[in-house]
Design an enzyme around this catalytic site. Structure first.
Site, short mmCIF file in Angstrom:
data_model
loop_
_atom_site.label_atom_id
_atom_site.label_comp_id
_atom_site.label_asym_id
_atom_site.label_seq_id
_atom_site.Cartn_x
_atom_site.Cartn_y
_atom_site.Cartn_z
N ARG A 27 0.89 -1.57 -0.05
CA ARG A 27 0.40 0.11 0.04
C ARG A 27 1.02 1.82 0.59
O ARG A 27 0.45 1.79 -0.42
CB ARG A 27 -0.99 -0.31 1.40
CG ARG A 27 -2.44 -1.02 1.23
CD ARG A 27 -1.92 -1.25 2.42
NE ARG A 27 -3.41 0.26 2.87
CZ ARG A 27 -4.81 0.03 2.46
NH1 ARG A 27 -5.56 -0.71 2.28
NH2 ARG A 27 -5.05 0.85 2.48
N GLU A 483 4.65 0.70 -15.08
CA GLU A 483 4.96 0.30 -13.44
C GLU A 483 5.63 -0.33 -12.68
O GLU A 483 6.79 0.06 -12.10
CB GLU A 483 3.46 -0.58 -13.48
CG GLU A 483 1.93 0.35 -13.29
CD GLU A 483 0.75 -1.02 -12.51
OE1 GLU A 483 0.58 -0.30 -11.75
OE2 GLU A 483 0.25 -1.87 -13.27
N HIS A 499 -1.30 8.45 -38.01
CA HIS A 499 -1.59 9.70 -37.20
C HIS A 499 -0.49 10.70 -36.50
O HIS A 499 -1.43 11.68 -35.64
CB HIS A 499 -2.86 10.55 -37.01
CG HIS A 499 -3.91 9.44 -37.88
ND1 HIS A 499 -4.58 9.99 -38.86
CD2 HIS A 499 -4.51 8.30 -37.56
CE1 HIS A 499 -5.59 8.83 -39.83
NE2 HIS A 499 -5.33 7.88 -38.77
C1 AGP Z 1 -2.63 -1.69 -11.65
O1 AGP Z 1 -1.47 -2.30 -12.03
C2 AGP Z 1 -2.06 -0.53 -10.77
N1 AGP Z 1 -2.00 -0.79 -9.43
C3 AGP Z 1 -3.20 0.59 -10.91
O2 AGP Z 1 -3.54 1.18 -11.73
C4 AGP Z 1 -5.19 0.29 -10.99
O3 AGP Z 1 -5.29 -0.56 -11.57
C5 AGP Z 1 -5.85 1.49 -10.47
O4 AGP Z 1 -5.30 1.85 -9.42
C6 AGP Z 1 -7.08 0.86 -8.90
O5 AGP Z 1 -7.02 -0.16 -8.61
P1 AGP Z 1 -8.65 -0.76 -8.34
O6 AGP Z 1 -8.44 -1.78 -9.28
O7 AGP Z 1 -8.08 -1.07 -6.79
O8 AGP Z 1 -9.86 0.03 -8.39
#
Ligand code: AGP
Length: 603
Positions: A27, A483, A499
């Site tokens: 997190r 990422e 384009h």
């Molecule tokens: C994806 O690999 C990322 N961790 C991020 O884009 C993620 O998909 C986005 O923050 C949405 O998270 P959620 O599915 O928990 O809502």
């Protein structure tokens, strides 16, 4: 977004807090800290950087305490530093916070004008100072917590301990927070996610917004009290058994959680189709039979948004229903046109993404039913939705989402087939079984993708292209690479290259073209255009196509036969492996990539 853990009980709080934080480190991992009540003093130990830095300090000091709180940070307000690490404390209280105090700026000025000092640049410390101010006025902890909470604005969760007792206090507003209880060992816990309490707390409580939870541990008992902000007893909480298993917390034989989660997909695809077509999930899918809303509003963020693009294609092509898809952070402020008879579909792995939750709230305010495709049962999105379609991916720890994407898109496909009334079409179950089988094959032969990665990982930039149902896959492939490998990568509709983006193409740029059996000729001419400009061509396409083999610098032949609507999900797994191996070669932190966090609980 931050991870918070609290403990009160007869044991040493350090163990469960540090284990909990290590499970929640996905997190946020900018800094970590712990506050322990030792000899009637609140002792704070915190350090900038990953949790390992804090563990080192604790290994030297080896503290013992019955009551403590811990935090792992994803910085929003205040630089990444030890001073800005949580907990924030003084001689009376210590606080950990997840979220943003939106009115911290003006409050801080007022408090400084009253002579209060601040040790950090964070918004979070404002809650501590407010709490202390009100406690000096009333001498009552619960009352002071309620008053401080009513003074701040923004989505936040707080855990508080005090010098004057061994109690744990916590409360929240639109931020994840759970309370754990182990009656057998007389222990109380608090955390951002039930996952941190697996193996510790068999009972989990989900308090609603504005409910103060007070954990009271005695030599004979553990009790969790719930109060409204006016300190009357509250019943606004749910509780359930913590059914997660400890093995969800380990990598098993894999080097990274991301690799483990990619390899889990084949079995999870089988499990999900059995759940929805043959078992308990059938009932909620059947509720969609013949369902023809005036329109669908799909909203999500990041990878979940890409899954939404795949689902939109299913609803439009299979059900001929109009479906719009918006990035949640745009939808919430664009004053969307929402008509009665339409439905909101919110897609999220964590169920705690602030922008997606705000869209759900917006639709509810307008009387639009809210459906969710979500992984975390009990999450805020789940609890606020009218209908939930769980994806049963298990805990997803790798910050770069993989299995959640596949199962979100597959759940959307099953919803589409349910509306079409073809859940009993035997070809459906076998089509999904074939997907699981092909994904299994891909996982077994993933080393071939490593060779492709070795050819291209040093290149300057990557352009992913796809047409039709593969366009969302091009976007998702690019996102995964950005990422975890920290390289510049973009996803484009193949027809869009000429384009503008084609100007980027030269011998340092790799075009990863996703070529499906449909529109093969069209997509191949785009490949030719890139080759003409000496771009590096990697083609992920149908096997037994010598003309592709001839054109491509690297060719990833896949067996699309019989997969039809599900082929985008299959191709995407190949791109997951490609991103993984490129990141591995670049030596980045694959499970905890820089600057990212698993669930974005702030705007
Ligand atoms: C994806 O690999 C990322 N961790 C991020 O884009 C993620 O998909 C986005 O923050 C949405 O998270 P959620 O599915 O928990 O809502």
């Amino acid at each position: 977004m931050c991870g918070i853990v609290g403990y009160s009980g007869p044991g040493n709080s350090v163990g469960p807090i540090i284990e909990g934080l290590s499970r929640l480190e996905y997190r946020g991992y900018d800094s970590a800290g712990i506050c322990l009540k030792i000899n009637n003093e609140l002792q704070i130990i915190k350090k900038e950087g990953k949790l390992d830095n804090l563990k080192e300090l604790l290994n030297v000091q080896t503290p013992f305490s019955h009551t403590g709180i811990g935090h792992t940070r994803w910085a929003t307000h205040g630089a990444v530093s030890t001073d800005n690490a949580h907990p924030h404390g003084n001689e009376m209280f210590a606080v950990v916070h997840n979220g943003i105090i939106e009115n911290a700026g003006p409050l801080k000025k007022e408090l400084q004008a009253e002579g209060y000092q601040f040790k950090s640049q964070t918004d979070s410390e404002v809650f501590l100072v407010l709490l202390t101010k009100f406690y000096k006025q009333s001498g009552k902890t619960l009352e002071s917590i309620a008053k401080a909470f009513n003074t701040i604005t923004g989505n936040s969760a707080f855990v508080i301990i005090e010098k004057s007792s061994d109690r744990l206090y916590c409360l929240k507003r639109s931020a994840p927070l759970v309370v754990g209880e182990n009656p057998e060992t007389r222990e109380a816990y608090v955390s951002s996610d039930p996952f941190a309490l697996v193996g510790y707390a068999p009972i989990i409580y989900f308090p609603q917004d504005g409910v103060i939870c007070e954990s009271v541990v005695s030599p004979t008992d553990v009790k969790i009290n719930f109060y409204e902000l006016d300190l009357t007893p509250s019943s606004r909480y749910k509780n359930q058994a913590n059914l997660m298993t400890v093995d969800a917390t380990t990598k098993g034989p894999y080097e990274h959680f991301m690799l483990k989660e990619i390899h889990e997909q084949s079995a999870l695809i089988d499990k999900l189709s059995a759940y929805y077509i043959k078992n308990d999930g059938r009932k909620i899918l059947e509720s969609l039979k013949g369902f023809k809303p005036k329109g669908w509003h799909l909203t999500a963020c990041g990878t979940a948004w890409h899954a939404g693009l795949v689902i939109k294609n299913y609803f439009e092509s299979i059900n001929r229903q109009s479906a719009s898809i918006d990035i949640a952070s745009e939808f919430r402020y664009k004053n969307p046109i929402l008509n009665q008879g339409e439905v909101g579909l919110f897609i999220s792995q964590s169920g705690e993404t602030a922008d997606t939750l705000a869209c759900q709230e917006l639709c509810k305010e307008k009387g639009i039913p809210s459906y969710s495709i979500v992984n975390v049962e009990g999450s805020t999105l789940f609890r606020n939705a009218d209908k939930n379609f769980l994806i049963h991916a298990g805990v997803e720890i790798g910050v770069a989402s993989t299995k959640a994407f596949t199962l979100q898109a597959l759940t959307g496909y099953l919803m589409s087939r349910a509306m079409e009334g073809t859940l009993d079409d035997p070809k459906l179950f076998s089509e999904i079984q074939l997907l699981s089988h092909r994904v299994g094959e891909l996982c077994a032969s993933a080393d071939s993708l490593k060779e492709v990665a070795e050819k291209i990982y040093t290149k300057k930039g990557f352009i992913f292209t796809g047409r039709g149902r593969y366009f969302p896959i091009a976007l998702e492939g690019a996102l995964k690479l950005k990422e975890i490998a920290y390289v510049h990568a973009e996803g484009y509709a193949a027809g869009e290259l000429k384009h503008g983006p084609i100007a980027l193409i030269d011998e340092n740029i790799v075009n990863i073209a996703v070529v499906g059996p449909e529109l093969l000729e069209k997509t191949l001419s785009n490949v030719e255009e890139v080759k003409a400009r000496r771009g590096i061509m990697v083609v992920v396409g149908p096997k037994n196509h010598p003309e592709i083999e001839h054109l491509a610098d690297a060719y990833i032949p896949l067996n699309f036969d019989g997969l039809n609507n599900l082929s985008p999900l299959y191709v995407n797994v190949a791109l997951q492996f490609l991103a993984y191996h490129i990141a591995k070669l670049k030596g980045t932190d694959i499970d905890k990539p820089r600057n990212l966090a698993k669930s974005v609980t702030v705007e």
